[in-house]
Design a protein around this motif. Structure first.
Motif, PDB file in Angstrom:
ATOM      1  N   VAL A   1      28.179  -9.307  -0.481  1.00 34.50           N
ATOM      2  CA  VAL A   1      29.500  -9.209   0.135  1.00 34.50           C
ATOM      3  C   VAL A   1      29.969  -7.762   0.159  1.00 34.50           C
ATOM      4  N   ASN A   2      29.794  -7.045  -0.953  1.00 31.13           N
ATOM      5  CA  ASN A   2      30.200  -5.640  -1.005  1.00 31.13           C
ATOM      6  C   ASN A   2      29.392  -4.793  -0.030  1.00 31.13           C
ATOM      7  N   LEU A   3      28.137  -5.123   0.137  1.00 32.66           N
ATOM      8  CA  LEU A   3      27.310  -4.394   1.087  1.00 32.66           C
ATOM      9  C   LEU A   3      27.801  -4.609   2.513  1.00 32.66           C
ATOM     10  N   TYR A   4      28.139  -5.847   2.851  1.00 30.44           N
ATOM     11  CA  TYR A   4      28.602  -6.141   4.208  1.00 30.44           C
ATOM     12  C   TYR A   4      29.964  -5.513   4.485  1.00 30.44           C
ATOM     13  N   LEU A   5      30.882  -5.633   3.540  1.00 34.77           N
ATOM     14  CA  LEU A   5      32.223  -5.092   3.757  1.00 34.77           C
ATOM     15  C   LEU A   5      32.209  -3.568   3.806  1.00 34.77           C
ATOM     16  N   GLY A   6      31.405  -2.941   2.970  1.00 34.68           N
ATOM     17  CA  GLY A   6      31.333  -1.487   2.994  1.00 34.68           C
ATOM     18  C   GLY A   6      30.740  -0.941   4.270  1.00 34.68           C
ATOM     19  N   ARG A   7      29.977  -1.744   4.960  1.00 35.21           N
ATOM     20  CA  ARG A   7      29.300  -1.278   6.171  1.00 35.21           C
ATOM     21  C   ARG A   7      30.003  -1.708   7.454  1.00 35.21           C
ATOM     22  N   SER A   8      30.571  -2.912   7.499  1.00 38.42           N
ATOM     23  CA  SER A   8      31.019  -3.486   8.775  1.00 38.42           C
ATOM     24  C   SER A   8      32.483  -3.881   8.811  1.00 38.42           C
TER      25      SER A   8
ATOM     26  N   ARG B   1       0.852  -1.190   0.000  1.00 42.31           N
ATOM     27  CA  ARG B   1       0.000   0.000   0.000  1.00 42.31           C
ATOM     28  C   ARG B   1       0.889   1.242   0.000  1.00 42.31           C
ATOM     29  N   PRO B   2       0.746   2.132  -0.979  1.00 43.45           N
ATOM     30  CA  PRO B   2       1.610   3.325  -1.041  1.00 43.45           C
ATOM     31  C   PRO B   2       1.498   4.207   0.191  1.00 43.45           C
ATOM     32  N   GLU B   3       0.343   4.219   0.836  1.00 40.35           N
ATOM     33  CA  GLU B   3       0.188   5.065   2.017  1.00 40.35           C
ATOM     34  C   GLU B   3       1.076   4.600   3.171  1.00 40.35           C
ATOM     35  N   ASN B   4       1.405   3.316   3.197  1.00 38.06           N
ATOM     36  CA  ASN B   4       2.233   2.784   4.287  1.00 38.06           C
ATOM     37  C   ASN B   4       3.730   2.946   4.038  1.00 38.06           C
ATOM     38  N   ARG B   5       4.128   3.108   2.800  1.00 37.99           N
ATOM     39  CA  ARG B   5       5.561   3.127   2.485  1.00 37.99           C
ATOM     40  C   ARG B   5       6.252   4.339   3.094  1.00 37.99           C
ATOM     41  N   SER B   6       5.535   5.441   3.203  1.00 35.12           N
ATOM     42  CA  SER B   6       6.158   6.647   3.755  1.00 35.12           C
ATOM     43  C   SER B   6       6.633   6.415   5.178  1.00 35.12           C
ATOM     44  N   PHE B   7       5.882   5.624   5.933  1.00 39.33           N
ATOM     45  CA  PHE B   7       6.268   5.350   7.318  1.00 39.33           C
ATOM     46  C   PHE B   7       7.542   4.515   7.360  1.00 39.33           C
ATOM     47  N   TYR B   8       7.646   3.513   6.480  1.00 36.58           N
ATOM     48  CA  TYR B   8       8.866   2.708   6.400  1.00 36.58           C
ATOM     49  C   TYR B   8      10.082   3.588   6.096  1.00 36.58           C
ATOM     50  N   LEU B   9       9.947   4.424   5.080  1.00 33.11           N
ATOM     51  CA  LEU B   9      11.087   5.220   4.645  1.00 33.11           C
ATOM     52  C   LEU B   9      11.461   6.275   5.671  1.00 33.11           C
ATOM     53  N   ALA B  10      10.465   6.871   6.332  1.00 29.17           N
ATOM     54  CA  ALA B  10      10.772   7.858   7.369  1.00 29.17           C
ATOM     55  C   ALA B  10      11.516   7.210   8.529  1.00 29.17           C
ATOM     56  N   LEU B  11      11.095   6.009   8.930  1.00 33.95           N
ATOM     57  CA  LEU B  11      11.806   5.299   9.995  1.00 33.95           C
ATOM     58  C   LEU B  11      13.232   4.947   9.575  1.00 33.95           C
ATOM     59  N   TYR B  12      13.401   4.534   8.327  1.00 34.66           N
ATOM     60  CA  TYR B  12      14.741   4.166   7.860  1.00 34.66           C
ATOM     61  C   TYR B  12      15.659   5.380   7.851  1.00 34.66           C
ATOM     62  N   LYS B  13      15.176   6.499   7.371  1.00 38.24           N
ATOM     63  CA  LYS B  13      16.007   7.701   7.316  1.00 38.24           C
ATOM     64  C   LYS B  13      16.351   8.186   8.727  1.00 38.24           C
ATOM     65  N   GLN B  14      15.384   8.116   9.635  1.00 35.28           N
ATOM     66  CA  GLN B  14      15.671   8.511  11.011  1.00 35.28           C
ATOM     67  C   GLN B  14      16.691   7.576  11.647  1.00 35.28           C
ATOM     68  N   MET B  15      16.583   6.291  11.352  1.00 28.90           N
ATOM     69  CA  MET B  15      17.549   5.319  11.866  1.00 28.90           C
ATOM     70  C   MET B  15      18.957   5.613  11.332  1.00 28.90           C
ATOM     71  N   SER B  16      19.052   5.990  10.075  1.00 31.03           N
ATOM     72  CA  SER B  16      20.357   6.310   9.494  1.00 31.03           C
ATOM     73  C   SER B  16      20.968   7.534  10.156  1.00 31.03           C
ATOM     74  N   PHE B  17      20.156   8.547  10.429  1.00 31.59           N
ATOM     75  CA  PHE B  17      20.666   9.729  11.117  1.00 31.59           C
ATOM     76  C   PHE B  17      21.158   9.374  12.521  1.00 31.59           C
ATOM     77  N   LEU B  18      20.418   8.520  13.214  1.00 33.37           N
ATOM     78  CA  LEU B  18      20.816   8.132  14.564  1.00 33.37           C
ATOM     79  C   LEU B  18      22.134   7.366  14.562  1.00 33.37           C
ATOM     80  N   GLU B  19      22.317   6.492  13.587  1.00 32.86           N
ATOM     81  CA  GLU B  19      23.573   5.742  13.514  1.00 32.86           C
ATOM     82  C   GLU B  19      24.751   6.668  13.238  1.00 32.86           C
ATOM     83  N   LYS B  20      24.570   7.620  12.347  1.00 30.03           N
ATOM     84  CA  LYS B  20      25.652   8.538  12.024  1.00 30.03           C
ATOM     85  C   LYS B  20      25.977   9.463  13.190  1.00 30.03           C
ATOM     86  N   ARG B  21      25.004   9.740  14.031  1.00 23.59           N
ATOM     87  CA  ARG B  21      25.231  10.610  15.188  1.00 23.59           C
ATOM     88  C   ARG B  21      25.804   9.846  16.375  1.00 23.59           C
ATOM     89  N   GLY B  22      26.082   8.554  16.214  1.00 21.64           N
ATOM     90  CA  GLY B  22      26.668   7.775  17.297  1.00 21.64           C
ATOM     91  C   GLY B  22      25.654   7.279  18.302  1.00 21.64           C
TER      92      GLY B  22
END
Length: 659
Positions: A482-489, A315-336
């Motif tokens: 493999v490239n995804l894992y090595l680039g991240r961890s 459902r397109p109406e639900n996707r915005s919530f997924y993406l907003a949570l993902y972007k917020q999670m990325s900001f939190l990880e970068k901020r330590g």
């Protein structure tokens, strides 16, 4: 007993002359009678019963004394000094204007009571005291076991009704693996609704319902399925947003936010543009405002922590919530803040764990290691690798889990506060799992050592099993993982102790390979079968991760698509709840916002663009983004203090809780 206590027992006061016979009678009533007649009397004064108009008002403020204390009091005139008080305090002994059978003597002696009546009253007091003590003890036990009793009652109610309502996870020593932990924090009172995902800011425009809501679709098997809904007003804003994305003028999105300041997709799209211009503060602010808008629309039964609420990504109406949570999670990880980012990751995964539309299983191990929550990662692997409810997960077939879980065991064995037996067991388990991971994914070793700036031994780098051919012979889908894992961890392996442990197990694997271990050939055949093509959710995760090595490994059919930041790679079986009106203009390939993510791809070229026009086209795109950023900053600067005005009455819905 002191004279003062004797005077109090007799009802005398200092300087008071003795009264005649029968003039002083106490009217000791029950508490219920006193409460009924209390408003009619003066405080602390009692009218003597049976005395009529000739009675005398006296203070009757007796202090109740424990019966055990009375037994230890000294004897006065052959009897204990507190006998009259004991009988007077006994319940149910009412007499002629007095309590019990006490009699006032005219010579001022201490009031006497018959021995039989005294023992009878004392026995009643002891029974009452014992009864109260038993009642208190039973109440204490009930309070201690209150949570268990409530859980049992709820279980009986669910068994009898057959209904399972969504709510917090049951209080137990072992919570659900996707249970989201949260901590209470101080809440600002600027906005009427209290939220958990974000903290509203005074610089935001005053919140008014944008037309976004949530409804409960169905509940079955202990799960509740929800969906966001758009009102007609919000649908009009959504149509204007799509037109603005496809238009040549990026300021149209800014104009839309001025009229609809809490339109979610506009906020997310502008956040990407701000982040591309390295304005992280504004990008984070826009994402938080989008989350606040969606949290205010939650259904009362929607729980963020229980792990039993579902949102269909189709459902397109639900996707915005997924993406907003993902972007917020990325900001939190970068901020330590890896611990908080881990909880966001668990929340996204709990919304649809079977399909996992954003493929959070490729990230949750990394966040668990960064948060040093090794026990959680091990538990997740143990429950989902061969779990009955989530069968065929095969987490060990993902390179990130294959290497992260043994690393978690090894780091757990390095903790000095654990007993020696547990540390030894964790070390053995770590060595066994890392050898299996190296056997299954030999192409990971040399790129991992290169990322950690470690030069391997000649016996390892020149061996046919770990040599360059191992990386080249990998299927494209496996190379992407493999490239995804090595680039991240990769940086998690840089510790000297970790590298020493890895070196020991690499030599163990080489010995097994040279000895002709049949597991080596079995793993090679499995690699050829399992990793033919990555599913769409992995491609979506790679695009969101923005890891260059993984993006470069995307297949051509993905890189040639127009990737929108507010909806990257939508599912092919999308469920539309309303139809968009006919487009007024075709998609413009010169649009800077629509082609933002696509421009990140390595093989990106604009259709109809000549090679010599590439530089000019890049300059035009940068100019367009610069104009957009200036417009966004101007919009954010024009918010005035009217944001702090009192909210409308229809907006005040009370404080929300994060269940």
């Amino acid at each position: 007993m002191s004279r003062r206590a004797l005077r109090r027992l007799r009802g005398e006061q200092r300087g008071q002359e003795p009264l005649g016979p029968g003039a002083l009678q106490f009217d000791l009533r029950d508490d219920d009678d006193a409460e009924e007649e209390g408003p009619k009397r003066e405080l602390g004064v009692r009218r003597p019963g049976g005395a009529g108009k000739e009675g005398v008002r006296v203070n009757n403020r007796f202090e109740l004394i424990n019966i055990d204390d009375l037994e230890d009091d000294p004897v006065v005139n052959g009897e204990r000094s507190g006998c009259a008080l004991t009988d007077a305090a006994a319940p149910g002994n009412k007499g002629r204007g007095q309590r019990g059978n006490t009699e006032s003597k005219t010579d001022g002696d201490v009031t006497e009571t018959a021995p039989s009546e005294q023992s009878h009253a004392s026995g009643k007091l002891r029974k009452k005291k014992k009864k109260q003590k038993n009642k208190k003890s039973s109440t204490g036990e009930a309070s201690e076991n209150g949570l268990e009793d409530i859980d049992r009652i709820l279980e009986r109610i669910e068994d009898s009704t057959g209904l399972n309502r969504p709510g917090p996870a049951p209080l137990s020593s072992r919570k659900h693996v996707l249970y989201v932990e949260h901590r209470p924090r101080q809440r600002q009172r600027v906005y009427p609704k209290c939220t958990w995902l974000t903290t509203p800011k005074s610089t935001w425009p005053r919140y008014s319902k944008p037309g976004l809501s949530m409804r409960l679709l169905e509940s079955k098997k202990g799960l509740s399925f929800f969906a966001f809904e758009h009102s007609e007003e919000y649908q009009q804003a959504q149509h204007k947003f799509l037109v603005a994305v496809e238009s040549m003028e990026p300021n149209n999105i800014v104009v839309l936010l001025q009229t609809s300041p809490y339109h979610v997709d506009s906020l997310l799209q502008l956040s990407d543009a701000c982040r591309f211009q390295e304005d992280q503060e504004m990008a984070r602010d826009l994402v938080e405002r989008a989350l606040y808008s969606m949290e205010c629309a939650f259904h009362p039964l929607f729980s963020l922590t229980s792990g039993a609420c579902r949102l269909d990504y189709r459902r397109p109406e639900n996707r915005s919530f997924y993406l907003a949570l993902y972007k917020q999670m990325s900001f939190l990880e970068k901020r330590g803040c890896p611990r908080t980012a881990l909880e966001y990751c668990k929340l996204i995964l709990s919304l649809e764990p079977d399909e996992d539309p954003l493929c959070m299983l490729l990230l949750i191990d990394h966040l668990a290691l960064r948060a040093r929550n090794y026990e959680y990662l091990i538990r997740l692997f143990q429950e989902w690798e061969v779990g009955a409810s989530l069968a065929h997960r095969n987490l060990s077939q993902l390179p990130n889990f294959a290497f992260s879980v043994p690393l978690a065991y090894f780091l757990l064995s390095q903790q000095t506060d654990l007993p020696e037996c547990e540390r030894s067991s964790a070390r053995q388990k770590a060595s066994l799992l890392i050898q299996q991971a190296l056997t299954m994914f030999p192409g990971v070793l040399l790129p991992l050592l290169e990322s950690c700036s470690v030069r391997p031994d000649a016996s390892v780098s020149s061996h046919r099993f770990f040599g360059p051919s191992a990386e080249i012979s990998q299927p494209p889908a496996l190379s992407q993982l493999v490239n995804l894992y090595l680039g991240r961890s990769h940086f998690l392996w840089k510790e000297p102790a970790t590298m020493s442990w890895l070196e020991e197990n690499v030599h163990e694997v080489l010995q097994a390979v040279d000895a002709g271990d049949p597991a080596v050939e079995a793993c090679e055949n499995r690699r050829k079968v399992l990793y033919q093509r990555a599913p769409r959710n992995i491609h979506r995760h790679v695009i969101l991760s923005e890891i260059k090595e993984a993006v470069a490994a995307l297949p051509p059919d993905v890189t040639t698509q127009s990737v929108m930041g507010f909806d990257p790679l939508p599912p092919s079986d999308t469920i539309y709840s309303y139809v968009r009106p006919e487009r007024l203009s075709p998609i413009s390939h010169g649009n800077t916002i629509a082609l933002f993510f696509r421009s990140l791809l390595p093989n990106y070229t604009m259709e109809g663009e000549r090679p010599e026009e590439g530089v000019a086209g890049g300059l035009n795109r940068n100019q367009g983004l610069n104009r957009l950023m200036l417009a966004v900053r101007d919009m954010m600067a024009n918010f005035h203090l009217n944001d702090l005005e009192a909210p409308h009455e229809d907006d005040a819905e009370g404080e929300g809780e994060w269940d």
